[in-house]
Design a protein around this motif. Structure first.
Motif, PDB file in Angstrom:
ATOM      1  N   THR A   1      -2.608  -3.837  -3.833  1.00  2.00           N
ATOM      2  CA  THR A   1      -2.661  -4.478  -2.401  1.00  2.00           C
ATOM      3  C   THR A   1      -2.646  -6.254  -2.730  1.00  2.00           C
ATOM      4  N   LEU A   2      -2.301  -6.928  -1.764  1.00  5.35           N
ATOM      5  CA  LEU A   2      -1.915  -8.099  -1.688  1.00  5.35           C
ATOM      6  C   LEU A   2      -3.375  -8.955  -2.193  1.00  5.35           C
TER       7      LEU A   2
ATOM      8  N   HIS B   1       0.795  -1.296  -0.043  1.00 12.37           N
ATOM      9  CA  HIS B   1       0.031  -0.013  -0.095  1.00 12.37           C
ATOM     10  C   HIS B   1       0.871   1.174  -0.100  1.00 12.37           C
ATOM     11  N   ARG B   2       1.951   1.242   0.737  1.00 12.78           N
ATOM     12  CA  ARG B   2       2.807   2.464   1.072  1.00 12.78           C
ATOM     13  C   ARG B   2       3.538   2.819  -0.318  1.00 12.78           C
TER      14      ARG B   2
ATOM     15  N   LEU C   1      -9.731  -2.747   0.256  1.00 10.32           N
ATOM     16  CA  LEU C   1      -9.782  -1.280   0.419  1.00 10.32           C
ATOM     17  C   LEU C   1      -8.910  -0.904   1.739  1.00 10.32           C
ATOM     18  N   ARG C   2      -8.696   0.320   1.690  1.00 10.82           N
ATOM     19  CA  ARG C   2      -8.302   0.681   3.032  1.00 10.82           C
ATOM     20  C   ARG C   2      -9.420   1.577   3.955  1.00 10.82           C
ATOM     21  N   LEU C   3      -9.430   1.156   5.026  1.00  8.97           N
ATOM     22  CA  LEU C   3     -10.484   1.930   5.816  1.00  8.97           C
ATOM     23  C   LEU C   3      -9.705   2.875   6.624  1.00  8.97           C
TER      24      LEU C   3
ATOM     25  N   ASN D   1      -6.005  -2.431   5.888  1.00  9.49           N
ATOM     26  CA  ASN D   1      -6.363  -2.784   4.579  1.00  9.49           C
ATOM     27  C   ASN D   1      -7.212  -4.101   4.825  1.00  9.49           C
ATOM     28  N   LEU D   2      -8.543  -4.072   4.006  1.00 15.01           N
ATOM     29  CA  LEU D   2      -9.396  -5.126   4.199  1.00 15.01           C
ATOM     30  C   LEU D   2      -9.957  -5.628   2.883  1.00 15.01           C
ATOM     31  N   LEU D   3     -10.364  -7.028   3.061  1.00 13.52           N
ATOM     32  CA  LEU D   3     -11.199  -7.469   1.830  1.00 13.52           C
ATOM     33  C   LEU D   3     -12.511  -7.021   2.109  1.00 13.52           C
ATOM     34  N   TYR D   4     -13.183  -6.523   0.916  1.00 10.53           N
ATOM     35  CA  TYR D   4     -14.669  -6.320   1.162  1.00 10.53           C
ATOM     36  C   TYR D   4     -15.390  -6.992   0.104  1.00 10.53           C
ATOM     37  N   PHE D   5     -16.746  -6.932   0.310  1.00  9.13           N
ATOM     38  CA  PHE D   5     -17.782  -7.524  -0.404  1.00  9.13           C
ATOM     39  C   PHE D   5     -18.498  -6.227  -1.083  1.00  9.13           C
ATOM     40  N   PRO D   6     -18.551  -6.174  -2.680  1.00  9.28           N
ATOM     41  CA  PRO D   6     -19.416  -5.127  -3.215  1.00  9.28           C
ATOM     42  C   PRO D   6     -20.626  -5.686  -3.353  1.00  9.28           C
ATOM     43  N   ASP D   7     -21.442  -4.916  -2.736  1.00 13.03           N
ATOM     44  CA  ASP D   7     -22.999  -5.106  -3.076  1.00 13.03           C
ATOM     45  C   ASP D   7     -23.738  -3.694  -3.628  1.00 13.03           C
TER      46      ASP D   7
END
Length: 158
Positions: free
Chosen positions: A41-42, A33-34, A51-53, A67-73
């Motif tokens: 991202t990995l 990320h940096r 994403l980065r929250l 940094n997190l995995l997210y589910f696009p809805d």
């Protein structure tokens, strides 16, 4: 047929030994990320949405990013507080409960969001969808011995 990288990542995500790599994965993801300004991202390399929250620390008042995995809805973002199967919810969940206004960065672009924790039937419906998206959440839930919090983030005007 789904692309190979996300299929492989989802398969690996159901393997208990992967949770033991959490510290190294988080370390590497922060470095990527940096170096790439949030564009790489990995999780993204694995072909999955990441994403980065950035939340406001509930005690410190300082910005905290992860940094997190997210589910696009559709036009919403769904996050799960799995914390790699640890017994405690991740810090960002406590911060969102205290202050649901946050910032999300996706591929180097940032925007403000409002978070809402799901409960009851909304939680149950989303949980079923999340398990289709990332089957490893069930393994993490069992390892953690707790219900994993689910947050829905909606974009807000700056």
């Amino acid at each position: 047929m789904k692309p190979l990288r996300p299929r492989l990542a989802r398969k690996l995500g159901t393997q208990p030994w992967v949770m033991s790599l959490a510290k190294g994965i988080i370390w590497l993801d922060k470095r990527l990320h940096r170096v790439f300004g949030g564009r790489v991202t990995l999780v993204g390399i694995a072909g999955l949405p990441s994403l980065r929250l950035t939340t406001t620390g509930r005690k410190s008042g300082l910005e905290r990013s992860t940094n997190l995995l997210y589910f696009p809805d559709h036009d919403r973002i769904v996050l799960v507080g799995s914390n790699w199967g640890r017994e405690r919810d991740p810090g960002w969940t406590f911060n969102l409960r205290a202050n649901p206004e946050a910032t999300v960065g996706v591929r180097g672009r940032e925007f403000p969001v409002h978070a809402q924790a799901l409960k009851g039937e909304d939680y149950d419906r989303m949980w079923a969808r999340l398990l289709e998206f990332w089957p490893g959440y069930e393994m993490e839930r069992v390892a953690a011995g707790r219900e994993l919090p689910i947050f829905v983030l909606t974009r807000r005007e700056p």
